[in-house]
Design a protein around this motif. Structure first.
Motif, PDB file in Angstrom:
ATOM      1  N   GLY A   1      -1.640 -17.800   7.903  1.00  0.00           N
ATOM      2  CA  GLY A   1      -2.067 -17.554   6.771  1.00  0.00           C
ATOM      3  C   GLY A   1      -2.279 -16.207   6.536  1.00  0.00           C
ATOM      4  N   ASP A   2      -2.175 -15.443   7.453  1.00  0.00           N
ATOM      5  CA  ASP A   2      -2.177 -13.683   7.267  1.00  0.00           C
ATOM      6  C   ASP A   2      -0.786 -13.551   6.555  1.00  0.00           C
ATOM      7  OD1 ASP A   2      -4.416 -13.688   8.400  1.00  0.00           O
ATOM      8  OD2 ASP A   2      -3.916 -12.344  10.297  1.00  0.00           O
ATOM      9  N   HIS A   3      -0.744 -12.378   5.872  1.00  0.00           N
ATOM     10  CA  HIS A   3       0.494 -11.816   5.346  1.00  0.00           C
ATOM     11  C   HIS A   3       0.918 -10.528   5.956  1.00  0.00           C
ATOM     12  CE1 HIS A   3      -0.544 -14.466   1.670  1.00  0.00           C
ATOM     13  NE2 HIS A   3       0.235 -15.189   2.342  1.00  0.00           N
ATOM     14  N   VAL A   4       2.175 -10.506   6.394  1.00  0.00           N
ATOM     15  CA  VAL A   4       2.722  -9.388   7.087  1.00  0.00           C
ATOM     16  C   VAL A   4       3.996  -8.639   6.148  1.00  0.00           C
ATOM     17  CG1 VAL A   4       3.805  -8.660   9.088  1.00  0.00           C
ATOM     18  CG2 VAL A   4       2.208 -10.465   9.193  1.00  0.00           C
TER      19      VAL A   4
ATOM     20  N   SER B   1       0.806  -1.359  -0.015  1.00  0.00           N
ATOM     21  CA  SER B   1      -0.076  -0.102   0.017  1.00  0.00           C
ATOM     22  C   SER B   1       0.746   1.316   0.087  1.00  0.00           C
ATOM     23  CB  SER B   1      -1.005  -0.064   1.051  1.00  0.00           C
ATOM     24  OG  SER B   1      -1.913  -0.985   1.154  1.00  0.00           O
ATOM     25  N   ASN B   2       2.111   1.247   0.409  1.00  0.00           N
ATOM     26  CA  ASN B   2       2.976   2.417   0.464  1.00  0.00           C
ATOM     27  C   ASN B   2       4.220   2.030  -0.134  1.00  0.00           C
ATOM     28  OD1 ASN B   2       1.180   4.110   2.344  1.00  0.00           O
ATOM     29  ND2 ASN B   2       1.193   2.422   3.761  1.00  0.00           N
ATOM     30  N   ARG B   3       4.861   3.133  -0.490  1.00  0.00           N
ATOM     31  CA  ARG B   3       6.380   2.985  -0.847  1.00  0.00           C
ATOM     32  C   ARG B   3       7.339   2.377   0.187  1.00  0.00           C
ATOM     33  NH1 ARG B   3       9.211   4.804  -5.335  1.00  0.00           N
ATOM     34  NH2 ARG B   3       7.120   5.997  -5.924  1.00  0.00           N
TER      35      ARG B   3
ATOM     36  N   HIS C   1      -0.519  -5.299   7.314  1.00  0.00           N
ATOM     37  CA  HIS C   1      -0.948  -6.445   7.595  1.00  0.00           C
ATOM     38  C   HIS C   1      -2.207  -6.922   6.987  1.00  0.00           C
ATOM     39  CE1 HIS C   1      -3.541  -8.876  10.864  1.00  0.00           C
ATOM     40  NE2 HIS C   1      -2.895  -9.984  10.276  1.00  0.00           N
ATOM     41  N   ARG C   2      -2.152  -8.138   6.124  1.00  0.00           N
ATOM     42  CA  ARG C   2      -3.383  -8.428   5.547  1.00  0.00           C
ATOM     43  C   ARG C   2      -3.843  -9.714   5.875  1.00  0.00           C
ATOM     44  NH1 ARG C   2      -1.701  -7.011  -0.775  1.00  0.00           N
ATOM     45  NH2 ARG C   2      -0.914  -4.626  -0.386  1.00  0.00           N
ATOM     46  N   SER C   3      -5.176  -9.534   6.421  1.00  0.00           N
ATOM     47  CA  SER C   3      -5.693 -10.827   7.213  1.00  0.00           C
ATOM     48  C   SER C   3      -6.916 -11.146   6.231  1.00  0.00           C
ATOM     49  CB  SER C   3      -6.398 -10.443   8.405  1.00  0.00           C
ATOM     50  OG  SER C   3      -6.906 -11.541   9.083  1.00  0.00           O
TER      51      SER C   3
END
Length: 248
Positions: A154-157, A130-132, A233-235
């Motif tokens: 399973g989440d991505h960080v 989402s950010n540079r 963090h993507r859940s």
């Protein structure tokens, strides 16, 4: 500051890429030929069959987003061009590629923020942050329950090596096996500075969110090092066990 994923082509060369190509398949073919690659060479680079590349270029099938990011990176083309036919996005005017790789658990210890791309590592999945990045950025997948309830397996960080952690941030700590880097481990933990020792060296407490897992203390005597601060963090919503049973 380390920039991420430089294009193989100069700004002038990218500016000359045709933006009138209507389909992703046409753009894949154009970029491949600009690299003077065969379909076989591209297939090997992105770990698919040559038939898959042929079907993409003839637009009989279409690669998913993860695969498009992989194709963009191996060909050194901005993903915006692959997706939309634009040479550059509004946030990336120098041809830098902002997609970042998912690093497998057994390879995290080999990530060197001062040596990109890391030698000997191959990546199968790429993500658009989402950010540079402020340094070199990579993605890890949560595999255990040490950071429940906030972080689930399973989440991505997204970890950025150029961000200095503040108290309460989440960091990756690597515990290195001096005999064999393949046996090195990493953990995601909450960052808690605990002052300095008698010589002024920092003492860090690295805490889980789940009390059933250990807290680590990092000092100059500990065979561990910090490798990046979490910036995203993507859940993902997952099907319930009853739903999975009904679908099976």
């Amino acid at each position: 500051m380390m920039e991420c994923y430089k294009s193989r082509f100069s700004v002038r060369e990218m500016a000359e890429f045709p933006i009138g190509l209507k389909g992703i398949g046409e753009r894949i073919r154009y970029a491949r030929e600009a690299m003077d690659w065969t379909q076989q060479e591209l297939a090997e680079a992105v770990a698919v069959s040559v038939q898959a590349v042929s079907q993409w270029e003839n637009e009989k099938t279409f690669p998913g987003l993860d695969r498009i990011l992989t194709i963009s990176n191996v060909l050194g083309i901005h993903p915006g061009y692959m997706l939309w036919g634009d040479a550059f996005s509004s946030s990336d005017t120098h041809g830098e590629m902002l997609s970042v790789p998912l690093v497998q658990a057994n390879a995290v210890a080999r990530w060197d923020p001062n040596d990109y791309p890391p030698k000997g590592l191959r990546f199968d999945r790429w993500f658009l942050p989402s950010n540079r990045p402020q340094g070199s950025m990579f993605v890890i997948e949560i595999e255990d329950e040490s950071m429940l309830p906030t972080f689930k397996p399973g989440d991505h960080v997204f970890m950025d090596t150029g961000v200095e952690p503040a108290p309460g941030d989440f960091v990756v700590v690597v515990f290195e096996d001096e005999a064999d880097v393949e046996f090195s481990t990493f953990q995601l933990r909450k960052y808690r500075p605990r002052g300095n020792d008698e010589r002024g060296r920092p003492i860090l407490e690295l805490a889980p969110l789940n009390d059933d897992f250990p807290t680590f203390t990092l000092t100059h005597k500990t065979a561990g090092r910090l490798l990046g601060c979490m910036v995203e963090h993507r859940s993902y919503k997952r099907a319930s066990s009853s739903t999975r049973r009904n679908l099976s």
